[in-house]
Design an enzyme around this catalytic site. Structure first.
Site, PDB file in Angstrom:
ATOM      1  N   TYR A 106       0.801  -1.228   0.000  1.00  0.00           N
ATOM      2  CA  TYR A 106       0.000   0.000   0.000  1.00  0.00           C
ATOM      3  C   TYR A 106       0.831   1.273   0.000  1.00  0.00           C
ATOM      4  O   TYR A 106       0.359   2.330  -0.398  1.00  0.00           O
ATOM      5  CB  TYR A 106      -1.010  -0.015   1.152  1.00  0.00           C
ATOM      6  CG  TYR A 106      -2.217  -0.847   0.801  1.00  0.00           C
ATOM      7  CD1 TYR A 106      -3.070  -0.449  -0.221  1.00  0.00           C
ATOM      8  CD2 TYR A 106      -2.461  -2.059   1.431  1.00  0.00           C
ATOM      9  CE1 TYR A 106      -4.149  -1.239  -0.597  1.00  0.00           C
ATOM     10  CE2 TYR A 106      -3.536  -2.858   1.068  1.00  0.00           C
ATOM     11  CZ  TYR A 106      -4.391  -2.434   0.047  1.00  0.00           C
ATOM     12  OH  TYR A 106      -5.461  -3.215  -0.334  1.00  0.00           O
ATOM     13  N   GLU A 183      -8.304 -28.674   9.165  1.00  0.00           N
ATOM     14  CA  GLU A 183      -8.136 -28.075   7.827  1.00  0.00           C
ATOM     15  C   GLU A 183      -9.038 -26.864   7.630  1.00  0.00           C
ATOM     16  O   GLU A 183      -8.584 -25.811   7.209  1.00  0.00           O
ATOM     17  CB  GLU A 183      -8.446 -29.130   6.750  1.00  0.00           C
ATOM     18  CG  GLU A 183      -8.403 -28.556   5.342  1.00  0.00           C
ATOM     19  CD  GLU A 183      -8.902 -29.525   4.263  1.00  0.00           C
ATOM     20  OE1 GLU A 183      -9.080 -29.061   3.134  1.00  0.00           O
ATOM     21  OE2 GLU A 183      -9.116 -30.723   4.546  1.00  0.00           O
ATOM     22  N   ASP A 236     -10.049 -33.199   5.206  1.00  0.00           N
ATOM     23  CA  ASP A 236     -10.985 -33.916   4.340  1.00  0.00           C
ATOM     24  C   ASP A 236     -10.305 -35.149   3.751  1.00  0.00           C
ATOM     25  O   ASP A 236      -9.082 -35.141   3.525  1.00  0.00           O
ATOM     26  CB  ASP A 236     -11.447 -33.024   3.170  1.00  0.00           C
ATOM     27  CG  ASP A 236     -12.406 -31.915   3.613  1.00  0.00           C
ATOM     28  OD1 ASP A 236     -12.989 -32.040   4.708  1.00  0.00           O
ATOM     29  OD2 ASP A 236     -12.573 -30.934   2.853  1.00  0.00           O
TER      30      ASP A 236
END
Length: 355
Positions: A106, A183, A236
């Site tokens: 920035y 996760e 998963d």
């Protein structure tokens, strides 16, 4: 405490010296009317890393490099961006102040064009100088969350209590029996809602909200170093989840130059295992067919030395390949709404259902 400060000063001196050496080389080339160039290790190639089971993926000392030339139209902009970041780092280290990668972007949006470019160059420079990003006084804003039996001091002296709040840290205090790396944020929130951290035994939960950022990995490593408790992962049952677990355990190619402070080789795969789907008879309609991308990722994982070294993991991945199905942790809700918190995790942790 004085020794600690002296160590910091020596470290800062070394960092400033490293940056000065780079600049000196550039100036020397210019004084001879030669176009200066910078040499960066290639952080995106598997050919550049070696696997060590005690540390994970490490950058090879003979890694391939790429040349960033100041007189080549393709790399001239990158050359000037690297110089700008080196000068920002130099000022920060010299004045003992810190900035985030976001601040750098920035302050100079025209020069960099995007946040991603800043992120990549900061890591490239860190790798080129062989100095951890933290020592260059550049911070990343963390996206991870942590909760559980944990108190610690942040660098500015703020005491953080993770029982009630959701950052490098010292004076870690915890009676946690294990760390659970989750996760996904959705699963983390669910376990938080079910008060999982106090139900079974005191523990610490952490999520990197998908693919983990460096701060999340540093925090898990710090907890493992200080508390000496088991670290379990809950991901998963799909190739993406398995890769995320591998990043915590063995590290990533891109950050292999910092492997020793980021990897936890003793991480255990608690779930969701492909074999759990058969064992628990997860309803067929809760399973998802593997996509072509999934199959490619699975084939890539099956070729990696850290997977082929682990007979039990290999068995699980081959089972997924054979069945051609994947499942999210949330698929356990198809058995019962509280199955994950009240049955699946307690049973796994009590009876040793991890790899």
């Amino acid at each position: 405490m004085a020794d600690h400060h002296r160590g910091d000063e020596e470290n800062s001196f070394d960092v400033l010296n490293s940056i000065e050496n780079v600049i000196l080389e550039i100036v020397t080339h210019l004084s001879k009317s030669e176009a200066p160039a910078l040499v960066l290790p290639n952080r995106s190639s598997w050919d550049n890393v070696s696997f060590d089971s005690a540390i994970g993926l490490q950058m090879s000392s003979t890694s391939a490099v790429r040349m960033i030339r100041s007189d080549c139209p393709k790399t001239a902009t990158t050359f000037s961006q690297i110089l700008k970041i080196l000068s920002v780092m130099y000022t920060l280290v010299q004045s003992n102040t810190y900035a985030t990668k976001r601040d750098i972007y920035y302050n100079h949006p025209q020069l960099f064009g995007s946040q991603k470019i800043v992120d990549k160059i900061v890591d490239d420079v860190s790798c080129m100088l062989k100095v951890p990003r933290r020592s260059l006084h550049i911070l990343a804003t963390s996206k991870g969350l942590i909760s559980g039996d944990l108190c610690y001091l942040e660098e500015d002296g703020t005491r953080i209590d993770c029982h009630s709040s959701s950052a490098p840290c010292t004076d870690i205090v915890s009676s946690a029996k294990f760390v659970l790396v989750v996760e996904k944020d959705a699963t983390f929130q669910r376990l938080l809602h079910d008060d999982f951290c106090t139900k079974l035994s005191p523990c610490i939960m952490i999520t990197g909200k998908g693919f983990p950022d460096v701060n999340s990995r540093l925090m898990v490593r710090k907890l493992w170093d200080v508390l000496h408790v088991p670290v379990f992962t809950l991901v998963d049952a799909d190739p993406h989840g398995i890769e995320i677990m591998c990043v915590y355990k063995y590290g990533s190619v891109a950050m292999s130059f910092e492997a020793e402070s980021l990897t936890i080789p003793s991480v255990m795969w608690l779930g969701l295992l492909p074999s759990d789907l058969e064992r628990l008879q997860v309803p067929r309609n809760a399973l998802i067919p593997l996509t072509k991308t999934d199959e490619n990722k699975l084939d890539s994982l099956l070729k990696r030395s850290y997977v082929t070294d682990q007979a039990e993991w290999l068995k699980e991945l081959m089972l997924m390949k054979k069945n051609r199905f994947k499942a999210e942790i949330q698929s356990l809700a198809a058995i019962g709404p509280d199955f994950l918190t009240n049955i699946y995790l307690p049973n796994k942790l009590r009876f040793g259902g991890w790899l």
